[in-house]
Every structure is written in structure tokens, then in C-alpha cells.
Design a protein around this motif. Structure first.
Motif, PDB file in Angstrom:
ATOM      1  N   TRP A 146       0.851  -1.191   0.000  1.00  0.00           N
ATOM      2  CA  TRP A 146       0.000   0.000   0.000  1.00  0.00           C
ATOM      3  C   TRP A 146       0.885   1.239   0.000  1.00  0.00           C
ATOM      4  CZ3 TRP A 146      -5.104  -0.167  -0.736  1.00  0.00           C
ATOM      5  CH2 TRP A 146      -5.807  -1.329  -0.401  1.00  0.00           C
ATOM      6  N   THR A 147       0.482   2.247  -0.765  1.00  0.00           N
ATOM      7  CA  THR A 147       1.189   3.527  -0.761  1.00  0.00           C
ATOM      8  C   THR A 147       0.229   4.627  -0.351  1.00  0.00           C
ATOM      9  OG1 THR A 147       0.657   4.197  -3.029  1.00  0.00           O
ATOM     10  CG2 THR A 147       2.531   2.703  -2.731  1.00  0.00           C
ATOM     11  N   GLY A 148       0.792   5.813  -0.144  1.00  0.00           N
ATOM     12  CA  GLY A 148      -0.034   6.975   0.162  1.00  0.00           C
ATOM     13  C   GLY A 148      -0.634   7.560  -1.102  1.00  0.00           C
ATOM     14  N   PRO A 149      -1.078   8.795  -1.046  1.00  0.00           N
ATOM     15  CA  PRO A 149      -1.742   9.416  -2.209  1.00  0.00           C
ATOM     16  C   PRO A 149      -0.799   9.619  -3.401  1.00  0.00           C
ATOM     17  CG  PRO A 149      -1.442  11.008  -0.425  1.00  0.00           C
ATOM     18  CD  PRO A 149      -1.102   9.667   0.141  1.00  0.00           C
ATOM     19  N   THR A 150       0.512   9.732  -3.145  1.00  0.00           N
ATOM     20  CA  THR A 150       1.465   9.874  -4.252  1.00  0.00           C
ATOM     21  C   THR A 150       2.398   8.673  -4.256  1.00  0.00           C
ATOM     22  OG1 THR A 150       3.019  11.128  -2.875  1.00  0.00           O
ATOM     23  CG2 THR A 150       1.395  12.383  -4.161  1.00  0.00           C
ATOM     24  N   TRP A 151       2.874   8.330  -5.440  1.00  0.00           N
ATOM     25  CA  TRP A 151       3.743   7.159  -5.578  1.00  0.00           C
ATOM     26  C   TRP A 151       4.878   7.491  -6.540  1.00  0.00           C
ATOM     27  CZ3 TRP A 151       6.195   3.392  -3.934  1.00  0.00           C
ATOM     28  CH2 TRP A 151       6.644   2.329  -4.703  1.00  0.00           C
ATOM     29  N   ALA A 152       6.120   7.483  -6.028  1.00  0.00           N
ATOM     30  CA  ALA A 152       7.305   7.791  -6.835  1.00  0.00           C
ATOM     31  C   ALA A 152       7.868   6.487  -7.396  1.00  0.00           C
ATOM     32  CB  ALA A 152       8.350   8.516  -5.991  1.00  0.00           C
ATOM     33  N   GLU A 153       7.393   6.111  -8.580  1.00  0.00           N
ATOM     34  CA  GLU A 153       7.768   4.806  -9.131  1.00  0.00           C
ATOM     35  C   GLU A 153       9.257   4.729  -9.477  1.00  0.00           C
ATOM     36  OE1 GLU A 153       5.633   1.505 -11.884  1.00  0.00           O
ATOM     37  OE2 GLU A 153       5.856   3.492 -12.786  1.00  0.00           O
ATOM     38  N   ARG A 154       9.868   5.843  -9.889  1.00  0.00           N
ATOM     39  CA  ARG A 154      11.300   5.798 -10.211  1.00  0.00           C
ATOM     40  C   ARG A 154      12.134   5.478  -8.971  1.00  0.00           C
ATOM     41  NH1 ARG A 154      12.229   7.795 -15.515  1.00  0.00           N
ATOM     42  NH2 ARG A 154      10.247   7.360 -16.556  1.00  0.00           N
ATOM     43  N   LYS A 155      11.701   5.967  -7.805  1.00  0.00           N
ATOM     44  CA  LYS A 155      12.405   5.626  -6.568  1.00  0.00           C
ATOM     45  C   LYS A 155      12.243   4.137  -6.251  1.00  0.00           C
ATOM     46  CE  LYS A 155      12.162  10.196  -4.402  1.00  0.00           C
ATOM     47  NZ  LYS A 155      11.708  10.970  -3.228  1.00  0.00           N
ATOM     48  N   LEU A 158     -10.025   5.299   1.718  1.00  0.00           N
ATOM     49  CA  LEU A 158      -8.724   5.769   2.198  1.00  0.00           C
ATOM     50  C   LEU A 158      -7.909   6.322   1.030  1.00  0.00           C
ATOM     51  CD1 LEU A 158      -7.856   2.719   4.485  1.00  0.00           C
ATOM     52  CD2 LEU A 158      -8.909   4.887   5.182  1.00  0.00           C
ATOM     53  N   SER A 159      -7.011   7.234   1.324  1.00  0.00           N
ATOM     54  CA  SER A 159      -6.146   7.793   0.271  1.00  0.00           C
ATOM     55  C   SER A 159      -4.949   6.866   0.069  1.00  0.00           C
ATOM     56  CB  SER A 159      -5.690   9.201   0.666  1.00  0.00           C
ATOM     57  OG  SER A 159      -6.787  10.062   0.790  1.00  0.00           O
ATOM     58  N   GLN A 160      -5.240   5.647  -0.248  1.00  0.00           N
ATOM     59  CA  GLN A 160      -4.196   4.649  -0.428  1.00  0.00           C
ATOM     60  C   GLN A 160      -4.439   3.857  -1.705  1.00  0.00           C
ATOM     61  OE1 GLN A 160      -4.340   2.341   3.250  1.00  0.00           O
ATOM     62  NE2 GLN A 160      -2.477   3.357   3.959  1.00  0.00           N
ATOM     63  N   THR A 161      -3.327   3.439  -2.305  1.00  0.00           N
ATOM     64  CA  THR A 161      -3.391   2.607  -3.500  1.00  0.00           C
ATOM     65  C   THR A 161      -2.514   1.381  -3.294  1.00  0.00           C
ATOM     66  OG1 THR A 161      -3.735   4.538  -4.910  1.00  0.00           O
ATOM     67  CG2 THR A 161      -2.996   2.511  -5.994  1.00  0.00           C
ATOM     68  N   SER A 162      -3.026   0.251  -3.715  1.00  0.00           N
ATOM     69  CA  SER A 162      -2.264  -0.999  -3.627  1.00  0.00           C
ATOM     70  C   SER A 162      -1.662  -1.306  -4.994  1.00  0.00           C
ATOM     71  CB  SER A 162      -3.175  -2.150  -3.195  1.00  0.00           C
ATOM     72  OG  SER A 162      -2.508  -3.387  -3.342  1.00  0.00           O
ATOM     73  N   TYR A 163      -0.372  -1.663  -4.993  1.00  0.00           N
ATOM     74  CA  TYR A 163       0.331  -2.057  -6.208  1.00  0.00           C
ATOM     75  C   TYR A 163       0.857  -3.476  -6.045  1.00  0.00           C
ATOM     76  CZ  TYR A 163       0.448   2.905  -7.479  1.00  0.00           C
ATOM     77  OH  TYR A 163       0.114   4.197  -7.782  1.00  0.00           O
ATOM     78  N   CYS A 164       0.789  -4.233  -7.128  1.00  0.00           N
ATOM     79  CA  CYS A 164       1.384  -5.568  -7.152  1.00  0.00           C
ATOM     80  C   CYS A 164       2.303  -5.650  -8.367  1.00  0.00           C
ATOM     81  CB  CYS A 164       0.318  -6.655  -7.219  1.00  0.00           C
ATOM     82  SG  CYS A 164       1.010  -8.341  -7.339  1.00  0.00           S
TER      83      CYS A 164
END
Length: 662
Positions: free
Chosen positions: A583-592, A619-625
């Protein structure tokens, strides 16, 4: 394999009484020492013992009285002992370190012929046998030693098996060896006819032989160990300011490697020499040898017209900056810059691996406002802006030399080396020249099979009469040089794209006229030397170019011509796939995220695929797989090691990117 166990004074090693050697005392043995495990009737050991300069230690898991029941065992044992070898009984090949007679000995070769757990055991038990044998035998293997394992056709699970079994139904010999940090060096037919007295036995724990007619011998050697990324501080002069900064951890092994230095036999240098020689047959070519900084101010690429996506740049926070005094003239600034760069070149890593800001002079130091400075500096994504600066210096020197009658060859501000081409070109008056620079550039790109975060760029610039159609002429020459290696040229507006199947873009040729003079045109050639090295020497993986393993560069010591294929020193390395969800917050820095992958995996992840995303409605969260593919052509990579890297990544993400692992 032959080797000498004679140690130089001060590095003494004593001879092991059973044929190997102890590290730590004097040795006069010139023979190779071979340990054989899992012997049945000792016929193979007896055959080896008759070879010159060979000392054999043959071991058997059975008790002596049981071993002697094998047909011919007594005669073979006598032959081994008569030749000076040793025979040991009740030796477990998976616990060699526990054998008192072997303790402290090292061998040049450890041999296990047609291993089997006994009776009707399945592939899983035999895999476990192989893994435990490899983990055990490396304790007795000399630094440059080999492990030889012979298997029936189909058992190994490599492409050398014909027909090849399904992966899950094989013994997975390369993967089992990787658990002990061994790599598969060679696979060749088992030459039964070479050992006339050899009689295979032990099939299903009986005095019967295996089907060895199409058997394969697998040869393993030690792999280099994985080294952790270092924090590398670099001190440079950028536009007259002396700055200190950290190289991103995932790039720390890429800088100061000297691949393009004079005299280098690295394939990147060989490819550059090949290209310059080919171009010099048509044009005069000169290369600057001047050192230029890794760091740029953000305005520099923009000013030179460099087409760079900001998202692909490595933005750098300065640790410290020294402002040049205002009473310095521009000449003073230039001289200071050159002196600092020269010192950087001479002192190399000792100079740049500073332990802190104390390495900078105290006068003129200012504290860094990270909010203000964060978007001002970047690692150079191209050499184009530095090419512009060098050409400006060169032009100024030439104009000044013409006014004062100074020989251009005395130009110290832009040092050159190169080739000259005399005579007319394509009907044009005079011979246009190409001015070049090459060096490391950086791209903050996602992890992908052919995405290179750091590579060597060759940049060439020349001014040609427009009537000569220089882009077409340069394209034709590059096509002649590179087409045999799968490179294609595609015409686009204003220039050419140089591409290769699967690798993508490997270079460009483009016009960049900034003047109103329509009678001449300025043409720039940009080439990715790393991808071209992969193509010209048939490398299976660009990451090999960064290998510290001496077996890599050894193949280029004689400066082979492009087209001579590279022979991998690690055959058939396995791929391992792991998923990671968080889970991430509202922003996600994919390059990091990709930077963390490179660092945590030691560069072993070659593909990252987004499998699924889900945004929580409340919630202001996004799940990535994501699915990560681990694979290495430079080091032994086992399932255990890949899993550990994956767990390290989870730790990195939790602590650095504040994600919640699912």
C-alpha cells in the motif's frame, strides 16, 4: 586443469598428506590434486591415478568390506595406492568437512560421477543430494578449482540435455550449484572411452551401471561474491563552483571504472576504436581527452538544445558548495576548473571517495538549501552540453591562434587525439572533420531488460557543406560498419534513428544548425557504446559489461575484432520470479521504487511488471502488485539468494518509501 601449489615466500602452504594442500605452510607439489566422492568400484579413480602429475584421493560412502564386494574393487584400490593416491571409506559427500582425514585440505578438482540417492528415489531427493554435495565440497575446493559432476542425459535440466526434460522433472543442477555460489562453466559429453577401465555401478543401489552413453559432464567454478553498494561522495567543479555530492547508491559501481581509458581492452573501448577507425577512413576525426564533470546544472542541457525528459534525470542534492570569489577572472575560473579536473583524474577514487565535507576548503563554503538546490543539478544525461562548451573553447582558441600565429596543436584547453584523413570527400572541397567526446551518462529509467541506467556515449560533431548531404553520407558509413551486427537506420525528420531488434534505440544522427548559414550544416552523431558492445560481441546481457570477474575481460585481452562472439563464463543461469504487493499513500514515486530494486537486488532484477493496482474508495491509499524477474549472467544466483534480495527490497521499501507491505 593444471596448477602449481608452490607458494611465494611469505605465503606458505603445506602439502596435505592425502594429495591436496593446506593453506599456511611450504609446498613443493606441482601435481594437480583430485578428490573423488561417491565411488563404487573405484574404477574411475584408478583410471585417473594413472595420469601423470595427478594425485588422487578416492572416497566411498560404504564400509570397506561392503565396497570390496564390487567387482574389481580390490584391484582398483591397489592401483590407486600404488600410484601414491589414498582411498577413504565411509565418507559422506554431503558432510566432507566432518571427515577428519580431509580436514584442512584443498583440492584442484572435486569429482562426483552419476550421483544418486539410491534405490528408486525421486528428483527432489536427488536435487537435495546435489545441493548438499555442492555446499560441502566448496569447503575443500581451491580458489581456482573446479567441481565435475557427470549426469545421465536429461537429468541436469539444462539446454545441453537432448531431449531436455521439463524443468520440474529435472535435477536442476545449475540451480543447486548456485546455492554454493558455483557457476556452470562448461557442459560436455562424458567421455567414457577415455577411461578404458571405468565401469559404472550403483544403479538403484545394485551392482549395475547407469546409461552413461549420452551422459554429460558439468564443470563448475566459484562465482564472485555479491558486494554491497557503497555511498560514494564526489567532489567536482561545475561552472567554476566546487561541489560535493553523493552518487546514487545503485550507480556507485558504475563510476570511475576507466573503461574508455587509453590502453583499455574493455569491449566498450574496443567498439569505440572500431567506430572511430571506420569513420576516419572518410573524415578527419579527433577526440578530446579532457575530463568533464558528471554533474550539470539544470540549465546546461536546456541551453544546448538537449532533448531530455526531466523524469529520466538523476536529480542531485548537493552536500556542499564552494563559491568562487568574485574577484576571480573568467580565465582564473577556467584554470581552476582544469586544475581540479586534472587532480580528480590523477587521484581517481581516493580523491572522490571523500569521507565528508571536510575535504573541501573552508574558504567560501556555503550551506545548501535543499529546497532551492534540489532542481538545479543533475547527473549528465548526455554529453551534448559539455560538447558545446568544449567546442566554444576550441573555437575561441583557434580564432586567437590565428590572430597571434600560435600553432593550434598547442591547445591545452581542449586536448585531442585522433586520426586525420587527407584528400577530397564525395566531390566536396576539403575534408570536413569530426570532433568527439565520450564518457559515462546517466538515465533514471525503469528496470527493464534493455534499459541502461548508466552507459557510455560517443558523441561526434562536424560542420559539412550542405551540398554533400552529410546526414546521408554519415548514415551510409555507419550502416556499412554496423549493419552486419543487426543494426538498422531509420530516416526521421531532421536525421536518422539507429536501432537494433529488441535493444531499441542505439544512436542518432541529427542536424543542429543554429546559424543562418545555409551553405553548411552542423551534424551530431550520438551512439550508445554499451548496447553496441552487446551487439558486436554477442553478449547475452549488458550487465556483463560492469562485471568485476576477471574471466570477462580475459576474453578481450587480445583485442578481438567485432563479430568474435563472447563465450559466457556462466552457462544457463536460472530465472526466479517473485511478486511484491504494498500500500502507498496518495502519491507514488515509481522511479524511486525502481532505484530501490536495483540497489536491493544488486542489479539482478532484469524485469519489473505491474500486475495489478487497486485504489481504496475510503482511504487515500493505492495498492500495487509487481512481478520481479531475478537473473544474473555475472554471479551465481540461487533461489535462496534471490529470495533474500527480495526480502531486502521489502525492508528498503518500508524504511525509505514508507509503504506497507501486504
Amino acid at each position: 586443469m593444471k596448477r602449481s601449489n608452490v607458494q611465494p615466500p611469505g605465503n606458505s602452504a603445506s602439502v596435505c598428506p592425502i594429495g591436496g594442500f593446506f593453506p599456511g605452510g611450504p609446498s613443493m607439489s606441482l601435481s594437480r590434486s583430485i578428490l573423488l566422492v561417491g565411488e563404487g568400484n573405484f574404477s574411475f579413480s584408478a583410471s585417473l591415478s594413472s595420469e601423470a602429475e595427478t594425485r588422487v584421493t578416492a572416497t566411498c560412502p560404504q564400509r570397506q568390506e561392503d565396497a570390496l564386494r564390487h567387482d574389481g574393487a580390490a584391484e582398483n584400490i591397489d592401483m590407486i595406492r600404488d600410484s601414491g593416491g589414498l582411498v577413504l571409506f565411509e565418507v559422506d559427500c554431503t558432510k566432507l568437512g566432518q571427515c577428519a582425514s580431509l580436514r584442512g585440505c584443498l583440492f584442484d578438482r572435486v569429482v562426483f560421477n552419476f550421483p544418486h540417492c539410491g534405490r528408486k528415489s525421486g528428483v527432489k531427493k536427488n536435487r537435495e543430494l546435489l545441493k548438499n554435495f555442492f555446499l560441502s565440497c566448496v569447503q575443500l575446493l581451491s580458489e581456482d578449482g573446479e567441481v565435475h559432476v557427470s549426469l545421465c542425459n536429461g537429468q541436469g535440466g539444462t539446454p545441453a540435455d537432448q531431449p531436455k526434460r521439463e524443468w520440474h522433472n529435472s535435477w536442476q543442477v545449475a540451480a543447486m550449484a548456485a546455492e554454493a555460489h558455483l557457476i556452470l562453466k562448461d557442459v560436455r559429453p562424458f567421455e567414457k572411452e577415455k577411461y578404458q577401465s571405468y565401469k559404472c555401478t550403483g544403479y538403484r543401489s545394485q551392482d549395475k551401471g547407469f546409461h552413461v552413453e549420452n551422459g554429460l559432464l558439468h564443470v563448475f567454478t566459484r562465482s564472485l561474491q555479491y558486494s554491497p553498494a557503497e555511498i560514494l561522495k564526489v567532489e567536482e567543479v561545475v561552472e567554476g563552483d566546487q561541489v560535493l555530492y553523493n552518487i546514487p547508491a545503485e550507480l556507485s559501481d558504475c563510476v570511475f571504472r576507466g573503461f574508455l581509458c587509453s590502453g583499455s581492452v574493455h569491449p566498450v573501448r574496443l567498439v569505440q576504436d572500431f567506430l572511430l577507425k571506420g569513420l576516419a577512413e572518410k573524415w578527419s576525426v579527433s577526440m578530446t581527452t579532457q575530463t568533464v564533470p558528471f554533474l550539470l546544472k539544470a540549465k546546461q542541457p536546456q541551453a544546448s538544445g538537449c532533448d531530455i525528459d526531466a523524469a529520466d534525470c538523476y536529480w542531485i542534492y548537493l552536500l556542499q558548495k564552494e563559491v568562487v570569489s568574485e574577484n576571480h577572472t573568467s580565465t582564473d575560473k577556467e584554470r581552476d576548473t582544469q586544475e581540479t579536473l586534472a587532480q580528480l583524474t590523477l587521484d581517481k577514487v581516493d580523491r572522490v571517495r571523500s569521507k565528508g565535507a571536510e575535504s573541501l576548503r573552508s574558504a567560501g563554503l556555503i550551506d545548501i538549501d535543499h529546497e532551492g538546490e534540489s532542481c538545479l543539478y543533475m547527473l549528465r544525461p548526455s554529453l551534448l552540453s559539455q560538447m558545446e562548451e568544449l567546442l566554444t573553447k576550441r573555437e575561441a582558441f583557434v580564432n586567437n591562434a590565428a590572430r597571434h600565429g600560435v600553432d593550434e596543436r598547442n591547445n591545452e584547453s581542449v586536448k585531442l587525439e585522433g586520426h586525420k584523413k587527407e584528400g577530397p570527400l564525395g566531390g566536396c572541397n576539403g575534408v570536413p572533420s569530426l570532433f568527439g567526446i565520450s564518457g559515462l551518462v546517466f538515465k533514471n529509467v525503469p528496470v527493464n531488460l534493455w534499459n541502461l541506467p548508466a552507459f557510455h556515449e560517443l558523441l561526434l560533431r562536424g560542420v559539412f557543406p550542405s551540398a554533400c548531404e552529410p546526414i546521408r553520407l554519415i548514415g551510409q558509413r555507419l550502416e556499412t560498419l554496423l549493419a552486419p551486427y543487426g543494426v538498422s537506420l531509420v530516416t526521421e525528420q531532421g536525421g536518422l534513428r539507429i536501432t537494433a531488434l529488441q535493444k531499441g534505440l542505439v544512436g542518432k544522427v541529427f542536424a543542429n544548425n543554429a546559424s543562418d548559414n545555409i551553405s553548411s550544416v552542423s551534424v551530431t552523431v550520438s551512439l550508445n557504446l554499451d548496447l553496441l558492445s552487446v551487439l558486436l560481441f554477442s553478449l547475452p546481457d549488458w550487465r556483463l559489461l560492469w562485471s568485476h570477474d576477471p574471466r570477462f575481460l580475459r576474453q578481450f585481452e587480445l583485442r578481438p575484432s567485432p563479430g568474435d562472439p563472447f563465450q559466457p563464463f556462466s552457462l544457463f543461469p536460472e530465472h526466479f520470479s517473485f511478486d511484491i504487493s504494498f500500500w502507498t499513500g496518495p502519491t507514488w514515486a515509481e522511479r524511486k521504487f525502481h532505484a530501490a530494486i536495483r540497489e536491493a537486488s544488486h542489479g539482478t532484477v532484469e524485469q519489473v511488471k505491474l500486475m495489478d493496482t487497486f485504489s481504496h474508495p475510503d482511504l487515500s491509499q493505492t495498492s500495487y502488485c509487481y512481478r520481479l524477474i531475478y537473473h544474473s549472467n555475472t554471479h551465481a544466483l540461487s533461489h535462496t539468494q534471490a529470495l533474500q534480495f527480495h526480502k531486502d527490497l521489502e525492508t528498503f521499501l518500508t524504511s525509505r518509501l514508507q509503504v506497507t507491505i501486504r
